[in-house]
Design a protein around this motif. Structure first.
Motif, PDB file in Angstrom:
ATOM      1  N   SER A 130      27.055  33.350  -0.161  1.00  0.00           N
ATOM      2  CA  SER A 130      27.062  33.476  -1.092  1.00  0.00           C
ATOM      3  C   SER A 130      25.991  32.387  -1.567  1.00  0.00           C
ATOM      4  O   SER A 130      24.993  32.854  -2.818  1.00  0.00           O
ATOM      5  N   VAL A 131      25.752  30.971  -1.466  1.00  0.00           N
ATOM      6  CA  VAL A 131      24.415  30.038  -1.540  1.00  0.00           C
ATOM      7  C   VAL A 131      24.511  29.560  -0.210  1.00  0.00           C
ATOM      8  O   VAL A 131      24.851  29.095   0.443  1.00  0.00           O
ATOM      9  N   ILE A 132      23.247  29.134  -0.457  1.00  0.00           N
ATOM     10  CA  ILE A 132      22.495  28.213   0.643  1.00  0.00           C
ATOM     11  C   ILE A 132      21.156  27.464   0.453  1.00  0.00           C
ATOM     12  O   ILE A 132      20.292  27.563  -0.081  1.00  0.00           O
ATOM     13  N   ILE A 133      21.533  26.301   0.311  1.00  0.00           N
ATOM     14  CA  ILE A 133      20.969  24.676  -0.291  1.00  0.00           C
ATOM     15  C   ILE A 133      20.014  24.138   0.720  1.00  0.00           C
ATOM     16  O   ILE A 133      21.295  23.659   1.859  1.00  0.00           O
ATOM     17  N   THR A 134      18.762  24.137   1.043  1.00  0.00           N
ATOM     18  CA  THR A 134      18.218  23.770   1.789  1.00  0.00           C
ATOM     19  C   THR A 134      17.717  22.177   2.265  1.00  0.00           C
ATOM     20  O   THR A 134      17.707  22.184   0.492  1.00  0.00           O
ATOM     21  N   GLY A 135      16.963  21.576   2.388  1.00  0.00           N
ATOM     22  CA  GLY A 135      17.087  19.999   2.549  1.00  0.00           C
ATOM     23  C   GLY A 135      16.159  19.795   1.915  1.00  0.00           C
ATOM     24  O   GLY A 135      15.461  18.673   0.799  1.00  0.00           O
ATOM     25  N   ASP A 136      14.935  20.953   1.841  1.00  0.00           N
ATOM     26  CA  ASP A 136      13.727  21.100   0.562  1.00  0.00           C
ATOM     27  C   ASP A 136      13.772  21.366  -0.837  1.00  0.00           C
ATOM     28  O   ASP A 136      13.047  21.370  -1.733  1.00  0.00           O
ATOM     29  N   SER A 137      15.447  22.221  -1.207  1.00  0.00           N
ATOM     30  CA  SER A 137      15.466  23.299  -2.460  1.00  0.00           C
ATOM     31  C   SER A 137      16.461  21.458  -3.711  1.00  0.00           C
ATOM     32  O   SER A 137      16.508  21.996  -4.843  1.00  0.00           O
ATOM     33  N   VAL A 138      16.362  19.920  -3.004  1.00  0.00           N
ATOM     34  CA  VAL A 138      16.551  19.445  -3.646  1.00  0.00           C
ATOM     35  C   VAL A 138      16.467  18.296  -3.360  1.00  0.00           C
ATOM     36  O   VAL A 138      15.320  17.817  -2.683  1.00  0.00           O
ATOM     37  N   PRO A 139      16.168  17.311  -4.593  1.00  0.00           N
ATOM     38  CA  PRO A 139      15.061  15.547  -4.471  1.00  0.00           C
ATOM     39  C   PRO A 139      15.773  15.201  -3.363  1.00  0.00           C
ATOM     40  O   PRO A 139      14.553  14.147  -2.752  1.00  0.00           O
ATOM     41  N   ARG A 140      16.706  15.035  -3.519  1.00  0.00           N
ATOM     42  CA  ARG A 140      17.325  13.707  -2.256  1.00  0.00           C
ATOM     43  C   ARG A 140      18.448  14.757  -1.889  1.00  0.00           C
ATOM     44  O   ARG A 140      19.077  15.202  -1.556  1.00  0.00           O
ATOM     45  N   GLY A 141      17.936  14.082  -0.551  1.00  0.00           N
ATOM     46  CA  GLY A 141      19.140  14.454   0.841  1.00  0.00           C
ATOM     47  C   GLY A 141      20.940  13.689   1.001  1.00  0.00           C
ATOM     48  O   GLY A 141      20.953  12.846   0.155  1.00  0.00           O
ATOM     49  N   LYS A 142      21.121  13.923   1.978  1.00  0.00           N
ATOM     50  CA  LYS A 142      22.186  13.848   2.382  1.00  0.00           C
ATOM     51  C   LYS A 142      22.307  12.203   2.501  1.00  0.00           C
ATOM     52  O   LYS A 142      20.899  11.957   3.169  1.00  0.00           O
ATOM     53  N   PRO A 143      22.629  10.772   2.437  1.00  0.00           N
ATOM     54  CA  PRO A 143      24.022  10.920   1.695  1.00  0.00           C
ATOM     55  C   PRO A 143      24.481  10.688   0.063  1.00  0.00           C
ATOM     56  O   PRO A 143      25.612  11.102  -0.265  1.00  0.00           O
ATOM     57  N   HIS A 144      23.392  11.654  -0.418  1.00  0.00           N
ATOM     58  CA  HIS A 144      22.959  11.653  -1.811  1.00  0.00           C
ATOM     59  C   HIS A 144      24.287  12.946  -2.089  1.00  0.00           C
ATOM     60  O   HIS A 144      23.545  14.068  -1.320  1.00  0.00           O
TER      61      HIS A 144
END
Length: 221
Positions: A130-144
């Motif tokens: 129901s939700v897919i969060i890709t690496g380019d959909s937020v400013p910071r990646g993991k470990p954030h």
């Protein structure tokens, strides 16, 4: 110990958790970076999984020009898509179907770009989420925690009702920073890398069997 019966949603990492893709990612990046004289240690590469790929490539190559990094990513992704065959770990397909029948909401949290993800994942797989969060959909990646915070909001559930499933330390750190319980899978790295998780299983199938059994028992009480 995590009480699975209290969970109404699960946020899942992709590479190394649901699909056996990490060896191919490693080979493609090794070939792409060979002309720079960069040799990647496989264990370090696996332990860095989840980092925004542009940040990881800057770290490996020392290149700070965004256009050059973007071209490297495109070159590697082209290699990957040319060779990749979508293959789920054992137990994943059944887990996705059982969660649907048990009313458990599912989300995907991946460092993959949206373009590469949608080019490689079949609709029969993506339709479960129901939700897919890709690496380019937020400013910071993991470990954030940004991706897991966004995923939890996308599921429209309280943090206490959401479980994260990861296979690498940066993803575990991100999930915990978002206030989630996190299960780790020792499918690509040894347990010594996964100590921050609330509990660890050897394989996805081991986790899935226990999670679904506990949910079914809770529903029948």
């Amino acid at each position: 110990m995590v009480e699975f019966q209290k969970k109404k949603g699960v946020l899942l990492d992709l590479d190394g958790t649901l699909i056996n893709s990490m060896p191919l990612h490693y080979r493609c990046w090794s070939e792409t970076l060979e002309r720079f004289g960069v040799s990647i240690d496989i264990e370090h590469f696996y332990a860095s999984e989840g980092t925004k790929i542009t940040d990881l490539m800057e770290r490996y190559t020392g290149i700070q020009e965004p256009g050059t990094i973007a071209e490297l990513v495109r070159e590697k992704d082209a290699l990957f898509l040319e060779r990749f065959s979508f293959s789920l770990y054992e137990g994943v397909k059944k887990f996705l179907s059982e969660c649907t029948s048990l009313g458990v909401a599912l989300g995907l949290v991946t460092a993959s770009s949206a373009a590469r993800f949608h080019a490689s994942a079949p609709r029969s797989f993506t339709e479960h989420f129901s939700v897919i969060i890709t690496g380019d959909s937020v400013p910071r990646g993991k470990p954030h925690p940004d991706q897991y915070i966004a995923g939890t909001r996308g599921l429209d559930l309280a943090r206490g009702h959401v479980l994260a499933v990861e296979n690498a330390p940066l993803g575990i750190t991100a999930a915990k920073a978002a206030g989630l319980h996190c299960v780790a899978l020792a499918q690509t790295l040894g347990r010594s890398f996964l100590r921050e998780a609330d509990c660890t299983y050897e394989t996805f199938q081991d986790f899935a069997a226990e999670f679904c059994d506990e949910l079914r028992r809770g529903r029948s009480m």
